[in-house]
Design an enzyme around this catalytic site. Sequence first.
Site, short mmCIF file in Angstrom:
data_model
loop_
_atom_site.label_atom_id
_atom_site.label_comp_id
_atom_site.label_asym_id
_atom_site.label_seq_id
_atom_site.Cartn_x
_atom_site.Cartn_y
_atom_site.Cartn_z
N HIS A 55 -0.19 3.07 1.31
CA HIS A 55 -1.20 2.95 2.37
C HIS A 55 -1.15 4.17 3.29
O HIS A 55 -2.19 4.72 3.67
CB HIS A 55 -0.93 1.68 3.21
CG HIS A 55 -1.07 0.39 2.45
ND1 HIS A 55 -0.10 -0.59 2.46
CD2 HIS A 55 -2.06 -0.07 1.65
CE1 HIS A 55 -0.50 -1.61 1.72
NE2 HIS A 55 -1.69 -1.33 1.21
N LYS A 95 -3.20 -15.50 2.05
CA LYS A 95 -2.02 -15.15 1.25
C LYS A 95 -0.72 -15.45 2.02
O LYS A 95 -0.70 -15.43 3.24
CB LYS A 95 -2.06 -13.67 0.92
CG LYS A 95 -3.24 -13.24 0.11
CD LYS A 95 -3.17 -11.73 -0.10
CE LYS A 95 -4.45 -11.16 -0.67
NZ LYS A 95 -4.46 -9.70 -0.68
N ARG A 123 -5.71 2.26 -7.58
CA ARG A 123 -4.52 2.55 -8.40
C ARG A 123 -4.80 2.37 -9.87
O ARG A 123 -4.16 2.96 -10.71
CB ARG A 123 -3.37 1.60 -8.02
CG ARG A 123 -2.73 1.90 -6.70
CD ARG A 123 -1.99 0.71 -6.18
NE ARG A 123 -2.92 -0.37 -5.87
CZ ARG A 123 -2.59 -1.49 -5.25
NH1 ARG A 123 -1.34 -1.70 -4.90
NH2 ARG A 123 -3.49 -2.40 -4.99
N SER A 151 1.99 -4.03 -2.03
CA SER A 151 2.67 -4.90 -1.07
C SER A 151 3.27 -6.11 -1.78
O SER A 151 4.36 -6.56 -1.42
CB SER A 151 1.67 -5.38 -0.01
OG SER A 151 1.16 -4.29 0.71
P1 ADP Z 1 -6.08 -6.16 0.29
O1 ADP Z 1 -5.30 -7.41 0.45
O2 ADP Z 1 -7.34 -6.12 1.10
O3 ADP Z 1 -6.27 -5.68 -1.12
P2 ADP Z 1 -3.89 -4.30 0.62
O4 ADP Z 1 -3.10 -4.24 1.90
O5 ADP Z 1 -3.19 -4.84 -0.56
O6 ADP Z 1 -5.19 -5.08 1.03
O7 ADP Z 1 -4.46 -2.86 0.26
C1 ADP Z 1 -5.36 -2.19 1.09
C2 ADP Z 1 -5.98 -1.03 0.30
O8 ADP Z 1 -4.97 -0.10 -0.02
C3 ADP Z 1 -6.62 -1.43 -1.03
O9 ADP Z 1 -7.79 -0.66 -1.22
C4 ADP Z 1 -5.58 -1.05 -2.06
O10 ADP Z 1 -6.19 -0.75 -3.30
C5 ADP Z 1 -5.00 0.19 -1.40
N1 ADP Z 1 -3.64 0.46 -1.85
C6 ADP Z 1 -2.59 -0.36 -1.80
N2 ADP Z 1 -1.49 0.22 -2.32
C7 ADP Z 1 -1.87 1.47 -2.70
C8 ADP Z 1 -1.21 2.59 -3.33
N3 ADP Z 1 0.07 2.51 -3.69
N4 ADP Z 1 -1.93 3.71 -3.59
C9 ADP Z 1 -3.24 3.76 -3.24
N5 ADP Z 1 -3.93 2.75 -2.67
C10 ADP Z 1 -3.26 1.62 -2.40
#
Ligand code: ADP
Length: 157
Positions: free
Chosen positions: A27, A51, A100, A137
Amino acid sequence: MTQASSPQAPRRVALFPGSFDPFTIGHDSLVRRGLPMFDHIVIGVGLNESKRSLLPPAQRVQVIANLYADEPRVSVVGYDGLTVDFAHSIGARFILRGLRSVKDFEYERDIAAMNHHLGDIETILLFTEPQYAAISSSVVRELIAFGKDVSEFLPHK
Ligand code: ADP
């Protein structure tokens, strides 16, 4: 010397919405790579997630805000309700998200199309840096549940 008067360019504000449970180096990389493209990035921590969560949202906001305390062009806000409505309320015409994998692509494509339809919001997708492709995450939460040290996946000031 007189300065040519030109209409003030609108500020380019992007909303980076997510659950960020927890906020990882993946992030952080997206925010830092997004900064040259926008005047301001608002990290929006979704409060109405169903979640399972590691940290309560208010605490997530605190942790992330602390990380960007020295970056005035980044702010961190918790929000509930529809992401497009929140984007409008903060004057954001762009949503920043990350990709990703093909799995992310399909999910992001559908949400981006809906956000464009509902709110005339453009989604800007950045491909992950390859070294972060496996970081999510949910994997970090699982490692924590099994007592592993996850500090290498979390950004540090
Ligand atoms: P959500 O629950 O809305 O998917 P996340 O917190 O899991 O939110 O992720 C927020 C954004 O960050 C999403 O667009 C996800 O694809 C991106 N993201 C998460 N981890 C990575 C990573 N390692 N590299 C690039 N983008 C990421």
